[in-house]
Scaffold this active site. Sequence first.
Site, PDB file in Angstrom:
ATOM      1  N   PRO A 112       0.782  -1.237   0.000  1.00 39.91           N
ATOM      2  CA  PRO A 112       0.000   0.000   0.000  1.00 39.91           C
ATOM      3  C   PRO A 112       0.816   1.291   0.000  1.00 39.91           C
ATOM      4  CG  PRO A 112      -1.011  -1.597   1.469  1.00 39.91           C
ATOM      5  CD  PRO A 112       0.301  -2.188   1.042  1.00 39.91           C
ATOM      6  N   THR A 126       0.291   5.746   2.669  1.00 33.63           N
ATOM      7  CA  THR A 126       1.338   6.663   2.239  1.00 33.63           C
ATOM      8  C   THR A 126       1.386   7.896   3.125  1.00 33.63           C
ATOM      9  OG1 THR A 126       1.244   5.900  -0.055  1.00 33.63           O
ATOM     10  CG2 THR A 126       2.114   8.111   0.318  1.00 33.63           C
ATOM     11  N   GLY A 156      -6.949   3.148   1.417  1.00 35.22           N
ATOM     12  CA  GLY A 156      -5.890   2.165   1.227  1.00 35.22           C
ATOM     13  C   GLY A 156      -4.529   2.804   1.072  1.00 35.22           C
ATOM     14  N   CYS A 157      -4.107   2.972  -0.173  1.00 36.53           N
ATOM     15  CA  CYS A 157      -2.741   3.429  -0.438  1.00 36.53           C
ATOM     16  C   CYS A 157      -2.514   4.887  -0.082  1.00 36.53           C
ATOM     17  CB  CYS A 157      -2.388   3.158  -1.896  1.00 36.53           C
ATOM     18  SG  CYS A 157      -2.370   1.381  -2.272  1.00 36.53           S
ATOM     19  N   ILE A 158      -3.562   5.724  -0.114  1.00 35.49           N
ATOM     20  CA  ILE A 158      -3.395   7.114   0.314  1.00 35.49           C
ATOM     21  C   ILE A 158      -3.154   7.173   1.815  1.00 35.49           C
ATOM     22  CG2 ILE A 158      -4.508   9.369   0.492  1.00 35.49           C
ATOM     23  CD1 ILE A 158      -3.612   8.620  -2.345  1.00 35.49           C
TER      24      ILE A 158
END
Length: 212
Positions: free
Chosen positions: A121, A155, A150-152
């Site tokens: 992710p 990150t 998820g990936c936001i």
Amino acid sequence: MAQDLDQDYAGAGYNLRLGFGDRPALLVVDMVEAYFDKASPLYAGVEDTLESAKRVLAAARRAGVFIAFTNVRYMKGAADGGMFVEKVPTLRIFEEGSALGDWPEGLDPRDDELVISKQYPSAFFGTSLAATLTALGVDTLIIAGLTTSGCIRATCIDTVSSGFRPVIVREAVGDRDERPHEANLFDMNAKYGDVVDETEVIAYLQEIGAAS
């Protein structure tokens, strides 16, 4: 109820603003065809998010700031996806050669913009992103892309954990459902970074460009 929630979090010391730094970079996370192709199992109906990301990208290019993109790419068989692919087998659509991993029209990276292919992710996990930003003296990471929950989110957490100011562009991030989208925007803004409107981010980039 929303006001009570805001007051409760503010009373606990959350929702403080980090603010913009002096040397930003833009990171566009996983904005690929899998989320825009209606035949894809990951189609998310986030076309407005894409248009916002294009506007932020254009402003970042005009300002001359460093720009990076991420995508998700697995080897054939997706063995390098580990537990993430075991948990979400649909991610196999990102195996090497799949057209669903292509960039949508109007969002292609330029030759002088970094592309990071990741398997998990966060844009930071197992990549050189933190080292690259540190070497460039970046202090603020503007984040656009997919998906918010998820990936936001992953990150964003790794951005602040790596010593950078996370700025999440409200209109330029999206998810397949408004409920996780809004819940994660609230949580990121409360604890990890600043969720900022597109217009304010573009104005900031204009100031950076004018000063350079």
